[in-house]
Structure formats: structure tokens, C-alpha cells
Design an enzyme around this catalytic site. Structure first.
Site, PDB file in Angstrom:
ATOM      1  N   TYR A 140       6.630  -2.939  -2.431  1.00  0.00           N
ATOM      2  CA  TYR A 140       5.308  -3.128  -1.842  1.00  0.00           C
ATOM      3  C   TYR A 140       5.176  -4.598  -1.449  1.00  0.00           C
ATOM      4  CZ  TYR A 140       0.107  -2.953  -1.791  1.00  0.00           C
ATOM      5  OH  TYR A 140      -1.235  -3.040  -1.457  1.00  0.00           O
ATOM      6  N   LYS A 170       6.851  -0.740   1.503  1.00  0.00           N
ATOM      7  CA  LYS A 170       5.486  -0.604   2.004  1.00  0.00           C
ATOM      8  C   LYS A 170       5.143  -1.963   2.588  1.00  0.00           C
ATOM      9  CE  LYS A 170       0.715   0.351   0.498  1.00  0.00           C
ATOM     10  NZ  LYS A 170       0.062  -0.907   0.878  1.00  0.00           N
TER      11      LYS A 170
END
Length: 303
Positions: A140, A170
Site C-alpha cells: 500500500y 495499491k
């Protein structure tokens, strides 16, 4: 990895429901999950930034994930965010996610003591990912929050050597040059999940095929239309739908951003997730009225 499938389309970054006392309200999640299943959304990203992970205890995060897995009932994928400044806590959450039946794990970079190199970031994540070796792992990347702005393309290549279940990122950043480099790596080997709702069209134009977003929760048809229009190379239509997203985000910003404003919108559409935990202040009755007026002004409830 167990039954690994690449993601496509929308993954909603879910809010964590709270009751009037500020306690986690698990009872709302079943209704929330039914709403997600009724839309074109393909998965949920649980206990991330939108889910106020940094304001939750480890035990709360485990209970929230378990409820989402049970409520999803395999109707959509469940990605467990296990990030923490404490590596041991992240390992514990990752192990729990695999046992609880999550489809994947993700983790943001530690943001108090920060990794200064790609190797340091890889070394931090490696034991976390070993704790859930059967699940795909997504890094992320959100440098605006973490302050960790290491080259993601290099992390994917070098990190894969230490983290066999690393499958992608992400990408919550507006550096589209870097995003494109990540997508192009080794003939599109890695998944790149677009993380900025208000510029989704840009990410899709670079080659992304999936996104994780908080506003997907309440205007999924807008983003579904963007995805479908871009598949058809109908950029003009996609641009028109993107402007509806932008107008919505402009309203949310007036009320403290995606977590605070978004949670209030969830209440207006009939899924009451309560207030955020401090230091994010609760919404007042007057603010709800003003928010509804601002949303009416952009015809939000029509689209």
C-alpha cells in the site's frame, strides 16, 4: 498462493462502523456487505486508511475482518489491511487474516520510524508476508501519509526476491510516471491498483484495470461507468462520469476529507457507520444538513 486471481474493477475501501459510544459496531457490517454485493464492486479493502486502522486496537481489527469475511459469504473478495508501525503486530494480523479466510493482505509502510531504502522496506515486510504465505500481498503505497517515497517499481522487483507472495501495489499517489513504470514491469507482471478516485480515468489510461477507493462505497455506478467507458475507448463519456466523481470529492473536502465526509455520506444513503474516532471530530446535526444541501446542489442523489 491459494486460488490467486488478479483483481479487476472496483474494490471499496470500507469504513469502520462505530456506535454512539465510539465502540466498533459490528452489527452494521452485514447490511453494509449486502449493499456491496448489490453493486458492481468486486471486493473490499478492510481496516485501511478509510477504515481508521491507526485508531483501532489489534483485537478490533481482527473482529472487523472476521465479520467482513463472514458477511461477504464469497460474494466478493476481502482484502485485509494488516499495516502497523509495529512489525510484530503486522505479523499477528497477517497470520490472523489467513486463518480468518481473507483473500489477500496489504500493508502500508511504517510511518514513525521510516525505512530509508527499498531493502529496508522489503526487510520490514518479508516476515509479515511469511506470516500469511498462502495469500497474495499488495504494498500500500501512500507517501502523502507515510512520508515514505521510495521508488515503487524498484520495490516490486527487489521485494519479490524476498517476498514470494508479493503480487502488486495499491498505488495511492499522483505520480503517474511511476505508476506507468510499475504497470510495465516484466510484461505487466505486477498488479497496480489505482488509489486516487478523482483521477481514476488517468490510471486506467496508463493501463491499470483495478482500483481501491473510498468513494466507490456510495457512488459505485459512477466508477463502474468509468471502467466500462474506458474499456470501450470512449474517453469522452468516461470524462463526464469522472467529473461527477470530482464534484463529489470537492464536497467531501469541505467536510474534512474522505474519511470524515465519506462516513457522513454513508449515513445519508442509509448505512449508518457513525462518527469517526478522535482526533477526527464528530459530525454535527447542522453539518449533516449542510452536507445534504451541498450534495443536492451537484445532483448527487440522482447519480
Amino acid at each position: 498462493m491459494n486460488n490467486y486471481e488478479r483483481l479487476e474493477g472496483m474494490v471499496a475501501a470500507t469504513f469502520t462502523p462505530m456506535d454512539e459510544n465510539g465502540d466498533v459496531n459490528l452489527s452494521i457490517i452485514e447490511k453494509y456487505a449486502d449493499w456491496i454485493a448489490s453493486t458492481p464492486i468486486k471486493g473490499v479493502f478492510v481496516c485501511g486508511t478509510t477504515g481508521e486502522f491507526s485508531s483501532l486496537t489489534i483485537d478490533e481489527r481482527k473482529l472487523i475482518l472476521e465479520k467482513w469475511v463472514a458477511s461477504a459469504g464469497k460474494r466478493f473478495k476481502v482484502i485485509a489491511h494488516v499495516g502497523s508501525n509495529c512489525q510484530r503486530s503486522a505479523m499477528e494480523l497477517a497470520c490472523h487474516a489467513e486463518k480468518a479466510g481473507a483473500d489477500a493482505i496489504a500493508s502500508i509502510a511504517p510511518s514513525f520510524f521510516k525505512p530509508g531504502t527499498v531493502d529496508e522496506l522489503s526487510d520490514f515486510f518479508a516476515p509479515v508476508c511469511r506470516s500469511a504465505s498462502g495469500l497474495p500481498f499488495y504494498y500500500y503505497n501512500m507517501p502523502s501519509i507515510t512520508g515514505v517515497n521510495l521508488p515503487v517499481d524498484r520495490f516490486l522487483v527487489e521485494g519479490k526476491k524476498k517476498i514470494p507472495n508479493l503480487v502488486g501495489t495499491k498505488f495511492t499517489h499522483n505520480n503517474l510516471m511511476e505508476m506507468g513504470a510499475c504497470i510495465d514491469l516484466e510484461q505487466h507482471k505486477f498488479e497496480v491498483l489505482h488509489g486516487f478516485d478523482e483521477i481514476l480515468i488517468a490510471g486506467l489510461s496508463m493501463g491499470a484495470v483495478a482500483g481501491v477507493g473510498s468513494t466507490y462505497n456510495y457512488i459505485p455506478n459512477v466508477y463502474h461507468a468509468i471502467f466500462e467507458s474506458m474499456k470501450q475507448n470512449d474517453v469522452e463519456t468516461a470524462r463526464a462520469w469522472q467529473m461527477k466523481s470530482i464534484r463529489t470529492v470537492e464536497v467531501i473536502i469541505k467536510y474534512g476529507g474522505g474519511v470524515r465526509g465519506g462516513k457522513a455520506i454513508m449515513k445519508l444513503i442509509g448505512i449508518d457507520c457513525g462518527s469517526c474516532r478522535l482526533p477526527i471530530k464528530p459530525f454535527s446535526v447542522e453539518e449533516y444538513d449542510k452536507l445534504k444541501g451541498d450534495l443536492d446542489a451537484i445532483n448527487f442523489f440522482d447519480f
